[in-house]
Design a protein around this motif. Structure first.
Motif, PDB file in Angstrom:
ATOM      1  N   PHE A  14      95.049  19.684  90.436  1.00 35.20           N
ATOM      2  CA  PHE A  14      95.614  18.992  89.335  1.00 35.20           C
ATOM      3  C   PHE A  14      95.563  17.506  89.964  1.00 35.20           C
ATOM      4  O   PHE A  14      95.689  17.470  91.111  1.00 35.20           O
ATOM      5  N   ARG A  44      97.020  13.459  88.847  1.00 34.72           N
ATOM      6  CA  ARG A  44      97.988  12.935  88.150  1.00 34.72           C
ATOM      7  C   ARG A  44      97.877  11.411  87.928  1.00 34.72           C
ATOM      8  O   ARG A  44      97.454  10.668  88.845  1.00 34.72           O
ATOM      9  N   VAL A  67      96.674  15.365  84.714  1.00 33.47           N
ATOM     10  CA  VAL A  67      97.836  15.372  84.114  1.00 33.47           C
ATOM     11  C   VAL A  67      98.407  14.221  84.199  1.00 33.47           C
ATOM     12  O   VAL A  67      98.042  13.416  84.814  1.00 33.47           O
ATOM     13  N   ILE A 127      95.414  26.530  80.933  1.00 33.05           N
ATOM     14  CA  ILE A 127      94.927  25.889  82.487  1.00 33.05           C
ATOM     15  C   ILE A 127      93.965  26.944  83.009  1.00 33.05           C
ATOM     16  O   ILE A 127      93.178  26.754  83.525  1.00 33.05           O
ATOM     17  N   THR A 164     102.351  25.861  85.497  1.00 37.95           N
ATOM     18  CA  THR A 164     103.081  24.677  84.532  1.00 37.95           C
ATOM     19  C   THR A 164     103.827  23.534  85.118  1.00 37.95           C
ATOM     20  O   THR A 164     104.097  22.252  84.827  1.00 37.95           O
ATOM     21  N   THR A 216     103.534  22.624  88.151  1.00 38.55           N
ATOM     22  CA  THR A 216     102.849  21.966  88.996  1.00 38.55           C
ATOM     23  C   THR A 216     102.167  20.926  88.156  1.00 38.55           C
ATOM     24  O   THR A 216     102.030  19.660  88.399  1.00 38.55           O
ATOM     25  N   ALA A 217     101.717  21.122  86.948  1.00 39.27           N
ATOM     26  CA  ALA A 217     101.270  20.509  85.996  1.00 39.27           C
ATOM     27  C   ALA A 217     102.328  19.420  85.439  1.00 39.27           C
ATOM     28  O   ALA A 217     101.927  17.952  85.098  1.00 39.27           O
ATOM     29  N   ARG A 227      90.067  26.386  83.924  1.00 40.85           N
ATOM     30  CA  ARG A 227      89.443  26.549  85.315  1.00 40.85           C
ATOM     31  C   ARG A 227      88.273  27.775  85.256  1.00 40.85           C
ATOM     32  O   ARG A 227      87.206  27.471  85.726  1.00 40.85           O
ATOM     33  N   THR A 245      89.444  20.769  88.436  1.00 37.34           N
ATOM     34  CA  THR A 245      90.468  20.059  88.525  1.00 37.34           C
ATOM     35  C   THR A 245      91.128  19.571  87.111  1.00 37.34           C
ATOM     36  O   THR A 245      90.383  19.123  86.465  1.00 37.34           O
ATOM     37  N   ILE A 246      92.388  19.658  86.772  1.00 32.23           N
ATOM     38  CA  ILE A 246      92.814  19.198  85.426  1.00 32.23           C
ATOM     39  C   ILE A 246      93.696  17.882  85.610  1.00 32.23           C
ATOM     40  O   ILE A 246      94.659  17.846  86.670  1.00 32.23           O
TER      41      ILE A 246
END
Ligand SMILES: *Cc1c(COP(=O)(O)O)cnc(C)c1O
Length: 390
Positions: free
Chosen positions: A154, A156, A122, A103, A134, A136-137, A107, A119-120
């Motif tokens: 994140f 989703r 997930v 993560i 993690t 949060t992910a 970033r 932003t990732i």
């Protein structure tokens, strides 16, 4: 009264020793272990090769810190990168830490491209660990509840839904990476479409995102190949490993390829314990033993044997939704919550796990033989039939 914080709902048993797929409790009762410390004891219990490597290293040098060169850490990184077709590794102590590294890497990669709020993407029903980033992910409210405020950065989407990811690409310019499990373990042994990882790879290539695979549970032979992504014919940019890597010794790794492998510079990330000689000796011994005993292939064969036999045993039994597997990640989904099966199995001398409320999860050691699997199938199919009939 226990002085341990009340973080676990433990089963009322204490194990005193183990050998192979077998455990003995303090009273001398013997159990067949189909949990393997949650996909950790890849070589089973008390494997002589692992025990010897740990003993010899402990007598030589346990820890020096990352202020200095660590030869075994270099060797482990080379071995892992060779097996995975990746370029660089960061060695840490757990799955959550491996994902934290991923993560942070994503970033920093984003900031390097001028993305101010990286932003990732997930997935729903995912599990990535218990640290703040993690959890949060993680796509499970139970893991997050009470720990707000969660982190930003994140978005989703549903698992196994490429279109949902493609739609985000159309309106979100801040996306820098996807973090996804090739098979969701805690989520209930959810196996996506065979094309899923390939299509995510294409989306990442088209948009300049990093494809980051959480192979903490699927990696190190568990699904029948060294890494689950190898069955999809792709290579990720980043991969998190832990669980089976040390055969029971705590260790994790974050691997990266190409541009992602060059993101971190001295001072960007670190760990006091990460990759010490003892942990790396354990991981190296685990990897070479898996290699020499051809345990990836064994995981594939025994996993398929368990699935086909359990399917046959449970045929026509009302309440069985599906038996599925990816190597030795086996899920038997029932139509009702079945957590109590864990205790009943324990009483009968075998260890299973239940996840996502209604999925019996089997994660046996990769060394499990056909005969041991047959014993498991006999006990488990009887238990499930009785449970569903009663
Ligand atoms: C177990 C697990 C983690 C967390 O690993 P820890 O070592 O408990 O921090 C992360 N991701 C996946 C997919 C896991 O199965």
């Amino acid at each position: 009264m226990s002085h341990l914080m009340n973080t676990y709902a433990r089963q009322p048993v204490t194990f005193a020793k183990g050998e192979g797929v077998w455990l003995w409790d303090e009273g001398g009762k013997k159990y067949l272990d189909a949990v393997a410390g949650v996909a950790v004891n890849s070589l089973g219990h008390a494997h002589p090769r692992l025990a010897q490597a740990v003993c010899e290293q402990a007598k030589t040098l346990i820890h020096t810190s990352n202020l200095y060169q660590v030869a075994k850490q270099e060797a482990l990184a080379e071995k892992l990168c060779g097996l995975a077709g990746m370029d660089k590794a960061f060695i840490c102590n757990s799955g959550a830490e491996a994902n934290e590294a991923a993560i942070k890497l994503a970033r920093m990669y984003g900031h390097g491209k001028g993305v101010e709020t990286p932003t990732i993407i997930v997935m729903e029903k995912s599990f990535h660990g218990r640290t703040m980033a993690t959890l949060t992910a993680t796509g499970n409210r139970k893991v997050q509840a009470g720990f707000e405020p969660l982190l930003g950065g994140f978005v989703r989407v549903p698992y196994n839904d490429v279109n949902a990811v493609a739609q985000i690409a159309e309106h979100n310019q801040n996306v820098v990476a996807i973090l996804v499990e090739p098979v969701q373990g805690e989520g209930g042994i959810q196996i996506p479409a065979a094309s899923y990882l390939r299509e995510l790879r294409s989306l990442c290539d088209a948009h300049g995102w990093l494809l980051m695979l959480d192979e903490v549970q699927t990696g190190i032979g568990r699904t029948g190949t060294w890494f689950a992504f190898q069955q999809a014919g792709i290579v990720p940019d980043v991969m998190a490993l832990a669980k089976g890597l040390g055969g029971g010794f705590p260790i994790g790794a974050c691997l990266a390829k190409g541009a992602a492998a060059e993101v971190f510079k001295p001072g960007n990330h670190g760990s006091t314990f990460g990759g010490n000689p003892l942990a790396c000796a354990a991981a190296l011994a685990t990897l070479t033993t898996i290699e020499e005993l051809d345990l990836c292939r064994n995981a594939a064969e025994i996993g398929d044997y368990i699935r086909t036999s359990m399917t046959a045993q449970l045929e026509g039994v009302a309440g069985v939704v599906q038996v599925r597997n990816a190597g030795l990640m086996v899920g038997i989904e029932l139509n009702k919550p079945c957590a109590e099966l864990v205790k009943r199995a324990l009483e009968q001398g075998f260890l299973i796990n239940v996840t996502a409320d209604s999925v019996v999860r089997l994660l046996p050691p990769l060394i499990m033989t056909r005969d041991e699997a047959a014993q498991l199938i006999t006990m488990l199919s009887k238990l499930i039939k009785e449970f569903l009939a009663g």
